[in-house]
Design an enzyme around this catalytic site. Structure first.
Site, PDB file in Angstrom:
ATOM      1  N   SER A   1       0.832  -1.204   0.000  1.00  0.00           N
ATOM      2  CA  SER A   1       0.000   0.000   0.000  1.00  0.00           C
ATOM      3  C   SER A   1       0.867   1.254   0.000  1.00  0.00           C
ATOM      4  CB  SER A   1      -0.956  -0.047   1.188  1.00  0.00           C
ATOM      5  OG  SER A   1      -1.939   0.947   1.084  1.00  0.00           O
TER       6      SER A   1
ATOM      7  N   ASP B   1      -2.408   6.024  -4.137  1.00  0.00           N
ATOM      8  CA  ASP B   1      -1.271   5.313  -3.560  1.00  0.00           C
ATOM      9  C   ASP B   1      -0.911   4.145  -4.485  1.00  0.00           C
ATOM     10  OD1 ASP B   1      -3.516   3.764  -2.999  1.00  0.00           O
ATOM     11  OD2 ASP B   1      -2.841   3.187  -1.001  1.00  0.00           O
TER      12      ASP B   1
ATOM     13  N   ASP C   1      -1.353   0.953  -4.642  1.00  0.00           N
ATOM     14  CA  ASP C   1      -2.316  -0.096  -4.998  1.00  0.00           C
ATOM     15  C   ASP C   1      -3.701   0.450  -5.301  1.00  0.00           C
ATOM     16  OD1 ASP C   1      -2.690   0.486  -2.234  1.00  0.00           O
ATOM     17  OD2 ASP C   1      -3.708  -1.429  -1.944  1.00  0.00           O
TER      18      ASP C   1
ATOM     19  N   ASP D   1      -6.152   2.150  -3.746  1.00  0.00           N
ATOM     20  CA  ASP D   1      -7.367   2.120  -2.923  1.00  0.00           C
ATOM     21  C   ASP D   1      -7.549   3.413  -2.128  1.00  0.00           C
ATOM     22  OD1 ASP D   1      -5.394   1.739  -1.020  1.00  0.00           O
ATOM     23  OD2 ASP D   1      -6.203  -0.140  -0.232  1.00  0.00           O
TER      24      ASP D   1
END
Length: 463
Positions: free
Chosen positions: A106, A250, A252, A254
């Site tokens: 993340s 970010d 990833d 999400d």
């Protein structure tokens, strides 16, 4: 160097000694424990798992290890390759898979990676399921398949496009209205998979895109957590390009943050507020965020006649509460939008499409939209305590001191005062108490945090 095992997965820094960092040995053990748990949970042998990763350099190595381990257990793999967290979540459901693994740390720096585990709905595991996997990691009791029963690995690189199509098909996403608005948008994809997914979504929405750090080579150009102090480049780029706004995700994809046309942060906390304002205007209902998120969501929800609910920190807790109260939208104040009409997971693609529809419909500037919402300011600090102190007892003492106030104890202690609030949570990994506050000015938020830090230290000193 670090290795952290928790009910939500395993994360750590690459290299070093096994058991102390995220090494190939640790990746294999954890993947095997997940495979063993899947067999128990589904009580069957014919299993399929979807796997995707962000662009960090360790991703291909970890993905090969994880895929080969599960294949060695007789589990079939649908390999999405470079993908996003919400895309993997959607793919699990679409493929009718038995689970999923997202290889991403993340917002952590490039030396980190992680295995995040999903169930058959494409949602994160609950606490009991996570605990069982940790037990299996410790036991090392894994059953591998004979050669004739090895799992097959299938590549599928279509899912980002499938994900975009699903977003475009959502009832309250109006692609025609966005196209007519003629937006020009700067995108900071932090050189990860968001550099593919967000520009592709915007192109499908008829937006002019200016790419900034959208080469998915995993070389993060700045700290990948989308906070103001890390986003100098896009904050300068948006007004220089005379763009309508900037979008930051970010690694990833999400978490979602916006930059106003004047180069100012819209505010991560207000990503959810704006999207909720739009959806509640179309489909009134309840909302959910975690206890450390802005009070502005409650204000907006009540303005639309709905009821706001708070959940313990953590996406799985927010999702559980959303299902319980049938929330129409929810998420976390870190820029995570959870929209059940799509799926129960934080999704920057969904958030982007809802925000742009809202902006196109209102026909105002991003700075004007931000100014239309209640203004709150947050302070996030911590108190370091000696290991021998009983942190739980300290929080109980503080709760008793303020027993006449509006107190929530589902996750630490949150005290809601009429004009502000403080949330005190102990860390699971170190002897600290996190102190989050919100007030109507930054000075008031900082002063409230300092006041409670002093009170915590005084209680600790008394033993």
């Amino acid at each position: 160097m670090t290795l952290i095992k928790s009910i939500s997965g395993i994360r750590g820094t690459i290299g070093g000694k096994a058991g102390e960092n995220l090494t190939p040995t640790d990746a294999v053990k954890f993947a095997a424990a997940y495979g063993q748990w899947l067999r128990e949970y589904h009580d069957k042998d014919d299993l399929t798992v979807v796997i995707g990763r962000d662009a960090r350099p360790s991703g291909p190595m970890i993905q090969q290890l994880v895929s080969a381990t599960l294949s060695g257990m007789g589990i079939h793999i649908t390999d999405l390759g470079l993908s996003t967290t919400p895309t993997v979540e959607i793919a699990v459901a679409q493929e009718k898979a038995d689970g999923g693994i997202i290889l991403t740390a993340s917002h952590n720096p490039v030396q980190w990676n992680a295995l995040k585990l999903l169930n058959e709905k494409g949602e994160f595991l609950n606490a009991a399921q996570g605990e069982r996997i940790l037990e299996l990691v410790e036991s090392g009791e894994f059953d591998f398949a004979p050669v004739e029963d090895l799992g097959e690995i299938h590549q599928n690189d279509a899912y980002i496009d499938i994900h975009i199509d699903e977003v475009l098909d959502l009832e309250w996403v109006n692609a025609d209205l966005i196209r007519e608005a003629g937006f020009k948008i700067v995108v900071d994809g932090v050189n990860s998979s968001g550099g593919i997914a967000i520009p592709a979504l915007l192109k499908a929405l008829g937006v002019e895109v200016v790419k900034l750090y959208c080469n998915p080579d995993g070389n993060f150009p700045h700290n990948p957590e989308p906070l103001k102090e890390h986003l100098t480049a896009i904050m300068e780029k948006v007004p220089a390009e005379k763009a309508d706004l900037g979008i930051v995700v970010d690694p990833d994809v999400d978490r979602l943050a916006f930059i106003s046309e004047n180069g100012e942060m819209f505010g991560e906390e207000y990503t959810l507020v704006a999207c909720a304002d739009y959806i509640l205007g179309k489909n009134p209902g309840n909302t959910v965020s975690n206890l450390s998120s802005s009070r502005a969501l409650r204000d907006i929800t009540e303005k639309h006649g709905g009821t706001y609910h708070a959940a313990a920190v953590g996406e799985v807790n927010v999702v559980a509460k959303m299902k319980e109260v049938q929330a129409v939208i929810g998420g976390e104040g870190n820029g995570g939008i959870i929209y059940p009409d799509s799926h129960y997971g934080r999704d920057a693609l969904v958030g982007t499409a809802l925000f742009l529809t809202h902006l196109a419909e209102k026909k105002i500037k991003v700075s004007e939209l931000r100014a239309s919402y209640p203004s709150y300011y947050m302070s996030k600090k911590k108190v370091t305590l000696t290991p021998e102190l009983d942190v739980d007892a300290i929080l109980v003492s503080l709760k008793n001191k303020y027993k006449d106030e509006d107190i929530t104890t589902i996750d630490g202690v949150k005290i809601d005062f009429p004009e502000n609030w403080v949330h005190l949570r102990k860390s699971n990994t170190e002897p600290i108490i996190r102190v989050y506050t919100e007030a109507q000015s930054q000075q008031a938020a900082d002063e409230l945090a300092d006041r409670f830090i002093k009170e915590l230290e005084e209680i600790a000193a008394k033993g």
